[in-house]
Design a protein around this motif. Structure first.
Motif, PDB file in Angstrom:
ATOM      1  N   VAL A   1      41.540  38.410  42.792  1.00 35.52           N
ATOM      2  CA  VAL A   1      41.686  39.892  42.617  1.00 35.52           C
ATOM      3  C   VAL A   1      43.687  40.465  42.346  1.00 35.52           C
ATOM      4  O   VAL A   1      44.386  40.485  42.504  1.00 35.52           O
ATOM      5  CB  VAL A   1      42.214  39.709  43.972  1.00 35.52           C
ATOM      6  CG1 VAL A   1      42.736  40.618  45.059  1.00 35.52           C
ATOM      7  CG2 VAL A   1      41.300  38.684  45.020  1.00 35.52           C
TER       8      VAL A   1
ATOM      9  N   ILE B   1      35.355  43.623  47.231  1.00 36.41           N
ATOM     10  CA  ILE B   1      35.759  43.079  48.361  1.00 36.41           C
ATOM     11  C   ILE B   1      36.657  43.405  49.332  1.00 36.41           C
ATOM     12  O   ILE B   1      36.843  42.872  50.467  1.00 36.41           O
ATOM     13  CB  ILE B   1      37.436  40.859  47.548  1.00 36.41           C
ATOM     14  CG1 ILE B   1      37.849  41.889  47.340  1.00 36.41           C
ATOM     15  CG2 ILE B   1      36.151  40.543  46.839  1.00 36.41           C
ATOM     16  CD1 ILE B   1      39.410  40.804  46.819  1.00 36.41           C
TER      17      ILE B   1
ATOM     18  N   GLY C   1      45.112  36.581  44.731  1.00 36.69           N
ATOM     19  CA  GLY C   1      45.789  37.583  43.833  1.00 36.69           C
ATOM     20  C   GLY C   1      47.205  37.437  43.635  1.00 36.69           C
ATOM     21  O   GLY C   1      47.510  37.049  42.812  1.00 36.69           O
TER      22      GLY C   1
ATOM     23  N   ARG D   1      52.048  42.631  44.906  1.00 38.40           N
ATOM     24  CA  ARG D   1      51.279  43.591  44.184  1.00 38.40           C
ATOM     25  C   ARG D   1      52.329  44.791  44.270  1.00 38.40           C
ATOM     26  O   ARG D   1      53.403  45.011  45.442  1.00 38.40           O
ATOM     27  CB  ARG D   1      49.874  44.120  45.395  1.00 38.40           C
ATOM     28  CG  ARG D   1      48.954  43.185  44.957  1.00 38.40           C
ATOM     29  CD  ARG D   1      48.556  44.189  46.498  1.00 38.40           C
ATOM     30  NE  ARG D   1      48.157  43.022  47.258  1.00 38.40           N
ATOM     31  CZ  ARG D   1      47.657  42.118  47.489  1.00 38.40           C
ATOM     32  NH1 ARG D   1      46.886  41.131  47.212  1.00 38.40           N
ATOM     33  NH2 ARG D   1      47.744  40.997  48.812  1.00 38.40           N
TER      34      ARG D   1
HETATM   35  C1  LIG Z   1      43.823  41.433  48.944  1.00 39.40           C
HETATM   36  C2  LIG Z   1      43.157  40.322  49.216  1.00 39.40           C
HETATM   37  C3  LIG Z   1      42.883  39.098  48.703  1.00 39.40           C
HETATM   38  C4  LIG Z   1      44.149  38.302  47.870  1.00 39.40           C
HETATM   39  O1  LIG Z   1      45.359  38.104  48.396  1.00 39.40           O
HETATM   40  P1  LIG Z   1      46.197  37.337  48.380  1.00 39.40           P
HETATM   41  O2  LIG Z   1      47.568  36.932  49.514  1.00 39.40           O
HETATM   42  O3  LIG Z   1      47.196  38.387  47.220  1.00 39.40           O
HETATM   43  O4  LIG Z   1      45.938  36.223  47.577  1.00 39.40           O
HETATM   44  C5  LIG Z   1      41.351  38.172  48.809  1.00 39.40           C
HETATM   45  N1  LIG Z   1      40.821  38.821  49.612  1.00 39.40           N
HETATM   46  C6  LIG Z   1      41.082  40.172  49.912  1.00 39.40           C
HETATM   47  C7  LIG Z   1      39.699  40.782  50.967  1.00 39.40           C
HETATM   48  C8  LIG Z   1      41.525  40.814  49.992  1.00 39.40           C
HETATM   49  O5  LIG Z   1      42.134  42.068  49.522  1.00 39.40           O
END
Ligand SMILES: *Cc1c(COP(=O)(O)O)cnc(C)c1O
Length: 223
Positions: A36, A83, A215, A222
């Motif tokens: 992500v 997503i 992510g 971020r």
């Molecule tokens: C940002 C996001 C993620 C990733 O989240 P992390 O905690 O940074 O791994 C996964 N799914 C969706 C829908 C997101 O918006």
């Protein structure tokens, strides 16, 4: 391997996916990693591509549009999943850009995606997002409407409807949410179950995730 580069973090996540799959008696190939990359610059995505990652997730259509067409020219085999909650007026751009839209969650969006697909003669694969915690501020279909909405999407999109996705409430044990989503996928004979993020992807794999969306654990916090 203690160096903290994007490539080593990716390796660590891949190792953890393999281990969690093995612990669940599953093949590692049965779990795909969606990296992500929202809010991270194209340069960071290029590093991930150079480290062999091909599957990415973005929340916002506009941001995906700014980063991904150029990256695709150089890496034609990359795959992009949208997503994030999708506005109907972004449906056409999402259809143009995405390989999968994971956040189909209401009849008005179904209509907008149908129209866009007819116009573009291109339909990405689709997942239905379920609001498993029935949280008012969150995208996704309410639990009790999930079955009927999945049936509607199947009737409209046929084989393009491939899975379900959820984001459990932040302050709850995610395991029952993952179990619910996996049960729903099973009952509706959908192959893909997108669940689990940086903090809980191993639990999601134990419950049958076929895609995990990670992510922070890959790209860092971020900006
Ligand atoms: C940002 C996001 C993620 C990733 O989240 P992390 O905690 O940074 O791994 C996964 N799914 C969706 C829908 C997101 O918006």
């Amino acid at each position: 391997m203690s160096d903290d580069t994007l490539s080593s973090r990716l390796d660590q996540i891949r190792t953890r996916i393999t281990q969690a799959s093995a612990a669940a008696g599953r093949l590692p190939e049965s779990v795909k990693l969606v990296a992500v990359s929202k809010f991270h610059p194209a340069a960071a995505i290029e590093q991930a591509l150079e480290a062999g990652q091909r599957l990415f997730g973005e929340n916002r259509v506009q941001e995906a549009k700014e980063k991904f067409p150029t990256l695709r020219e150089r890496w034609p085999d990359l795959r992009l999943h949208i997503i994030g909650g999708l506005q109907t007026n972004k449906a056409q751009e999402a259809c143009r850009l995405a390989d999968v839209i994971e956040s189909v969650d209401r009849p008005a969006l179904v209509d907008a995606l149908s129209r866009a697909a007819d116009k573009l003669e291109r339909l990405p694969n689709l997942f239905v997002q379920i609001n498993t915690g029935d949280e008012p501020q969150k995208s996704g279909v309410a639990r009790e409407e999930a079955g009927a909405f999945i049936a509607l999407c199947k009737a409209r999109f046929g084989e393009a409807l491939q899975g379900v996705m959820c984001i459990p409430p932040e302050d709850e044990d995610p395991a029952p949410h993952f179990a619910f989503l996996a049960g729903l996928a099973h009952d509706h004979k959908l192959m893909e179950c997108s669940m689990g993020m940086s903090a809980d992807f191993e639990t999601a794999i134990a419950h049958g995730a076929t895609l995990v969306r990670v992510g922070t654990a890959i790209f860092g916090h971020r900006p």
